[in-house]
Enzyme design. Structure first.
Site, PDB file in Angstrom:
ATOM      1  N   ASN A 378     -31.079 -26.350 -27.748  1.00  0.00           N
ATOM      2  CA  ASN A 378     -32.177 -25.380 -27.632  1.00  0.00           C
ATOM      3  C   ASN A 378     -31.600 -23.971 -27.763  1.00  0.00           C
ATOM      4  OD1 ASN A 378     -34.795 -24.307 -27.080  1.00  0.00           O
ATOM      5  ND2 ASN A 378     -34.124 -23.908 -25.006  1.00  0.00           N
ATOM      6  N   GLU A 379     -31.507 -23.246 -26.674  1.00  0.00           N
ATOM      7  CA  GLU A 379     -30.962 -21.878 -26.769  1.00  0.00           C
ATOM      8  C   GLU A 379     -29.487 -21.896 -26.401  1.00  0.00           C
ATOM      9  OE1 GLU A 379     -33.383 -19.456 -24.224  1.00  0.00           O
ATOM     10  OE2 GLU A 379     -34.530 -18.667 -25.900  1.00  0.00           O
TER      11      GLU A 379
HETATM   12  O1  AHR Z   1     -40.558 -20.465 -23.604  1.00  0.00           O
HETATM   13  C1  AHR Z   1     -39.950 -20.419 -22.357  1.00  0.00           C
HETATM   14  C2  AHR Z   1     -38.443 -20.548 -22.462  1.00  0.00           C
HETATM   15  O2  AHR Z   1     -37.935 -19.466 -23.161  1.00  0.00           O
HETATM   16  C3  AHR Z   1     -37.955 -21.728 -23.242  1.00  0.00           C
HETATM   17  O3  AHR Z   1     -37.875 -22.862 -22.475  1.00  0.00           O
HETATM   18  C4  AHR Z   1     -36.590 -21.298 -23.678  1.00  0.00           C
HETATM   19  O4  AHR Z   1     -36.211 -21.879 -24.893  1.00  0.00           O
HETATM   20  C5  AHR Z   1     -36.703 -19.800 -23.745  1.00  0.00           C
HETATM   21  O5  AHR Z   1     -35.709 -19.195 -23.007  1.00  0.00           O
END
Ligand code: AHR
Length: 660
Positions: A378-379
């Site tokens: 993800n991030e």
């Molecule tokens: O959209 C909320 C959060 O924002 C998500 O889970 C993450 O990917 C980002 O930091």
């Protein structure tokens, strides 16, 4: 009014009129016969994450909270009431040795019980939304060693108003679990009802998976999703659906990461885990937030298919959330993570005779789900991400060269972390880079040209998470107001203009429950019965439903129109509907007179349609007033090759002209 005052007022009006008349017309040229980029079918999509009660308590229509007693506090959400004190009337047993996925169940010991003697009541997710005349399907898994029992199931509003009731007569089953169902119909509507089960007779009964679903789920699927919420997604005609997150993919630590294989098959065998949004924000604690996985990967794929969206699952890359534990799986132990990715592709696309294709087929979908892309991480960021991603990339591309991989550029769209990742990912020749923007409205205006100078030959861009923050990121004061929506619209014209680079875009987060959110702003707000698309939703929908097929130049003084005189624009043609579609934002507080010269076609339709989204900068849509700010559609004459439109202050306008 005194004469002097009258004269001054008159002068002011005259001056105003003078400036209105004298306001210059912005002449904008659309080179409709000069398509330079295809708009990808995936261009505008949705990003689903189980945050803000998005899944459990949200689109997953289950009304019973903690239906299988697996929350950390096993009776959370349940209230036991009894007339004659009996310490052991309701206990929770744990058979972990026998059943790891669903270890707990409730044991109820009933002695000569009648109405009022012994009951258990479930409070639902911030109550249960119940609709008059709608059928509700109750089910329970039970086993009964001895006794003769009746379970009286009641849906109750307020103190004790019974909205629906029915009786489950159980039988002795010995060690065998049995599922029993009844359906009951509500005689009234309630926002926050409860479900009570009271016991009649004597006996010992074990109960698990106690469930209540409305009949009116999406596509009327039993145990399905909330239709009003899904309809809002379907109405956007999204090109893709990303799931299941977001940070829940990463988990606080690796033990809490999202494991897709635990979310498929019979729902009673899907092992619950805590939702990391349960405790992520001390200022928005949600101690009853867990993931039951009643909604799992099969259902997400099916949902994407239902709404015509290309599925985009995101998988953990061997890294837990770096804001939290930052746990890493050692590189020499990453195989099972990679295998999960490879197996997921087979689950989605494999022949019904393949190992994972058969699992999908057995769940009721013999045809493939047509997976074309997969997100790895993800991030996530840093060299740790790159070295893990390389392993995934090699393994997946070897077996499935056509699957496009979506990769992370971290949390922010600039800075050293971003630059490092961007450089490394491009060296790796990745397919798609996911960029995230949680920024103030000004940033969106200032960055509407972000992609104008991006490398045209390298990786494609997925603008995977964006949302204008009216206050600041993770502030509880953020509002989904016109100001943020218009700023996003300006930015999106930049994405559309750069459709040769930007192939996907989605707002985030998607859903929020008014009584159960952790993060704001969000695209769609709901309560237990109602749902409202925000102004930001209207922007997304206008882009997605007017996507077109080819980007064409739209110029002001022979230059890209991105900020001059407060205007931001993009244009596409649609070769199917034979239209030219102009999108333009007026970011200023004054009306703007515009004239569009459409070049390249001999004959245009005599009338253009004009959809205008505008409102006071602070205005919002809410569940109480969902249509406060909506696009207003009108038509205007096309004079030869020219269309004149006066743009309202602070507005987003979509102009459509037919090609004859
Ligand atoms: O959209 C909320 C959060 O924002 C998500 O889970 C993450 O990917 C980002 O930091």
């Amino acid at each position: 009014m005194k004469l002097k005052q009258l004269c001054l007022t008159g002068l002011a009006v005259t001056l105003l009129n003078f400036f209105a008349v004298a306001q210059t017309t912005n002449i904008i040229t659309v080179k409709a016969d000069k398509p330079y980029a295809e708009i990808q079918p995936t261009m505008w999509g949705v990003f689903f994450e189980d945050i803000n009660l998005g899944a459990d308590g949200g689109i997953y229509a289950e009304l019973v909270k903690n239906r299988s007693f697996e929350f950390s506090k096993p009776l959370m959400g349940w209230k036991v009431e009894q007339n004659f004190f009996n310490e052991a009337a309701v206990t929770v047993l744990n058979r972990q040795g026998q059943n790891l996925a669903n270890p707990r169940f409730a044991r109820v010991t009933v002695n000569n019980s009648i109405a009022g003697t012994l009951s258990i009541t479930n409070e639902g997710f911030r109550g249960m939304g119940i609709k008059k005349d709608l059928r509700y399907d109750f089910s329970v898994m039970y086993r009964q060693q001895t006794g003769n029992l009746k379970l009286h199931v009641e849906i109750i509003a307020g103190k004790n108003k019974i909205l629906a009731s029915g009786i489950v007569t159980t039988e002795t089953t010995g060690e065998t679990w049995k599922k029993q169902r009844i359906s009951i119909t509500a005689n009234d509507t309630a926002q926050k009802a409860k479900m009570k089960i009271w016991f009649e007779g004597s006996g010992v009964i074990d109960m698990d998976m106690i469930s209540l679903f409305p009949e009116d789920t999406w596509k009327k699927r039993p145990g399905g999703m909330r239709a009003d919420m899904i309809q809002l997604l379907a109405d956007m005609k999204p090109g893709f659906m990303r799931f299941p997150g977001g940070c829940i993919v990463e988990g606080f630590d690796l033990s809490e990461r999202y494991k897709w294989k635990n979310t498929i098959g019979p729902i009673e065998e899907r092992q619950l885990i805590i939702n990391r949004w349960n405790y992520e924000f001390a200022h928005r604690p949600t101690p009853d937030y867990f993931q039951t996985f009643g909604l799992g990967f099969f259902e997400y794929f099916q949902l994407a298919e239902d709404i015509g969206a290309s599925p985009l699952p995101i998988l953990n890359c061997g890294m837990a959330c770096q804001f939290n534990s930052a746990e890493l799986v050692p590189l020499d132990q990453i195989d099972s993570y990679v295998q999960d990715a490879v197996d997921l592709i087979e689950f989605a696309n494999g022949d019904a005779n393949s190992k994972w294709g058969k699992v999908r087929a057995d769940m009721g979908h013999p045809d493939p789900f047509n997976l074309k892309m997969l997100g790895i991480g993800n991030e996530n960021w840093g060299p740790q991400y790159i070295e893990r991603l390389q392993i995934f990339q090699k393994a997946i591309k070897e077996k499935y060269p056509n699957i496009k991989l979506v990769t992370s550029s971290g949390t922010d769209p600039n800075g050293e972390r971003f630059d490092f990742l961007n450089g490394e990912l491009r060296k790796m020749k990745v397919d798609i880079i996911d960029e995230h923007f949680y920024r103030r409205p000004e940033w969106f205006f200032e960055n509407a040209s972000r992609y104008d100078n991006y490398d045209r030959n390298g990786a494609k861009i997925f603008a995977g998470e964006y949302a204008g923050q009216s206050d600041k990121t993770v502030s509880v004061e953020n509002k989904n107001n016109v100001r943020t929506a218009i700023a996003e619209a300006a930015f999106l014209t930049g994405l559309e203009r750069n459709a040769d680079v930007v192939v996907m875009a989605s707002y985030a987060p998607l859903f929020a429950h008014v009584d159960g959110w952790q993060w704001t702003p969000d695209l769609i707000w709901v309560d237990n019965l109602r749902s409202a698309g925000t102004v930001n939703y209207q922007v997304q929908k206008l882009f997605a439903t007017n996507k077109g097929t080819n980007a064409v130049p739209i110029l002001f003084n022979n230059k890209i129109l991105s900020g001059q005189d407060g205007l931001y624009a993009s244009a596409v043609t649609d070769k199917n509907s034979k239209e030219i579609i102009i999108k333009i934002v007026n970011s200023s507080a004054a009306e703007k007179t515009t004239s569009y010269i459409i070049e390249g076609y001999k004959k245009l339709a005599p009338q253009a349609t004009v959809a205008v989204l505008t409102g006071g900068a602070e205005e919002i849509n809410t569940v109480n007033n969902p249509f406060n700010v909506m696009p207003v559609v009108s038509s205007t004459a096309v004079k030869g090759k020219k269309v004149d439109v006066v743009l309202k202050p602070f507005s987003f306008t979509v102009i459509k002209v037919g090609i004859k």
